[in-house]
Design an enzyme around this catalytic site. Sequence first.
Site, PDB file in Angstrom:
ATOM      1  N   CYS A 147       0.836  -1.207   0.000  1.00 54.35           N
ATOM      2  CA  CYS A 147       0.000   0.000   0.000  1.00 54.35           C
ATOM      3  C   CYS A 147       0.871   1.259   0.000  1.00 54.35           C
ATOM      4  CB  CYS A 147      -0.923  -0.050   1.215  1.00 54.35           C
ATOM      5  SG  CYS A 147      -2.072   1.316   1.342  1.00 54.35           S
ATOM      6  N   CYS A 148       1.909   1.272   0.844  1.00 50.05           N
ATOM      7  CA  CYS A 148       2.804   2.444   0.885  1.00 50.05           C
ATOM      8  C   CYS A 148       3.534   2.626  -0.447  1.00 50.05           C
ATOM      9  CB  CYS A 148       3.836   2.296   1.999  1.00 50.05           C
ATOM     10  SG  CYS A 148       3.278   2.757   3.645  1.00 50.05           S
ATOM     11  N   CYS A 172      -0.685   7.934   7.999  1.00 47.79           N
ATOM     12  CA  CYS A 172      -2.071   7.700   7.575  1.00 47.79           C
ATOM     13  C   CYS A 172      -2.929   7.301   8.780  1.00 47.79           C
ATOM     14  CB  CYS A 172      -2.115   6.588   6.532  1.00 47.79           C
ATOM     15  SG  CYS A 172      -1.357   7.044   4.971  1.00 47.79           S
ATOM     16  N   CYS A 186      -2.963   3.664  10.101  1.00 52.07           N
ATOM     17  CA  CYS A 186      -1.640   3.130  10.446  1.00 52.07           C
ATOM     18  C   CYS A 186      -0.934   3.943  11.526  1.00 52.07           C
ATOM     19  CB  CYS A 186      -0.767   3.062   9.198  1.00 52.07           C
ATOM     20  SG  CYS A 186      -1.491   2.049   7.912  1.00 52.07           S
ATOM     21  N   CYS A 220      19.839  -5.721   5.119  1.00 55.29           N
ATOM     22  CA  CYS A 220      20.557  -5.237   3.948  1.00 55.29           C
ATOM     23  C   CYS A 220      21.568  -4.142   4.269  1.00 55.29           C
ATOM     24  CB  CYS A 220      19.578  -4.745   2.888  1.00 55.29           C
ATOM     25  SG  CYS A 220      18.678  -6.125   2.180  1.00 55.29           S
TER      26      CYS A 220
HETATM   27  S1  SF4 Z   1       0.664   4.256   5.947  1.00 55.40           S
HETATM   28 FE1  SF4 Z   1      -0.943   2.672   5.816  1.00 55.40          FE
HETATM   29  S2  SF4 Z   1      -2.670   3.547   4.652  1.00 55.40           S
HETATM   30 FE2  SF4 Z   1      -0.878   4.885   4.397  1.00 55.40          FE
HETATM   31  S3  SF4 Z   1       0.002   4.257   2.468  1.00 55.40           S
HETATM   32 FE3  SF4 Z   1       1.082   3.096   4.087  1.00 55.40          FE
HETATM   33  S4  SF4 Z   1      -0.071   1.172   4.415  1.00 55.40           S
HETATM   34 FE4  SF4 Z   1      -1.339   2.568   3.154  1.00 55.40          FE
END
Ligand code: SF4
Lengths: 111, 243
Positions: B116-117, B205, B208, B233
Amino acid sequence: MKITLVKKILADGSPCAKCADVQEKLESSGQIRQIDETLIADERDSDSPGMQLARELDVSRAPFFVVEKDDGSRDVYTVYLKFVKEVLGQQNSAADEAREILENSNDLDFL
Amino acid sequence: MAVDTIATVDVDKKLQAESPQAVLEYALSQFDDIAISFSGAEDVVLIDMAHRIRPDIQVFSLDTGRLHPETYRFIDRVRNHYQIDIDVLFPDAAAVNKLVREKGLFSFYQDNHQECCSIRKVMPLKQKLLTLDAWVTGQRRDQSPNTRAHLPVIQDDRAFSRPGDTLTKFNPLANWSSAQVWDYIRSNGVPYNDLHDRGFISIGCEPCTRPLGPNQHEREGRWWWEEATKKECGLHQANLDSK
Ligand code: SF4
């Protein structure tokens, strides 16, 4: 042009998993033939050739690639997909490239 | 003007002893195409400092679509307070659509936050950085003593550079503590995100990020359901420093 791959041996003597993954990708794609030299950065030996090169080029992670051009200048790539795209002409998806950058960069969690 | 690798290492040694303001002075004197990455949290101090040097400083923010309402309001408050343009960057709609269709809106709780990030933050960041010669972040060593113990003040950003070109990254707050940042905010009347008054230390976010109690480190406020970040790494700095 000369391409050097630097792989890492961890402080406990085991091979670095990311290095093994990159090596496997290079071999299965045949791109390994374009790598001229492979050096080992052994965390147990700060004088190992890979550690020396990392120090010289201020690289703090492995694996990494060094591309020495005909004029003697050197480009360093710490992101595998960036290297294969820009140097070997491979097409990657933008999402895959972003994912690799994030996985390699502990410091991007500030975003 | 580009700073080459060797020069970057030498310059870092000098800048490590300088104040954040002096680092920003240096950065802005060296680069025209330079921008501050603003997360909508305490890194607002960078905008305050840079605005005093260059009133039309470039600033960008990553709008993941998942920020707190307070953060959106704060970004706008900063824009008005300093009378600056803030380039709000959005993720690629097709990539977000594919992720959400395949895995739903909260995939990060099942997998981890990487996918997602990557889509919501790193892809738009990568596009933005292709247009710049240098960027400025609010990273500090005390935010993560493990992974940021050797955070430079200036570094060669090899992950995001244009092909065959260099990109320089500045971390002017690297050597400041959270207390120093808050001293600066309070003594200079710098606007801050309302979430800080409600126990949020690190702000990302909404799904999160969580507020913290006494004696919790700020890293515990982000992605708390995941294991500690893997560090395999990295090349052990002690070995690199040994010569
Ligand atoms: S912090 Fe959470 S909601 Fe935001 S982009 Fe990353 S995984 Fe997605």
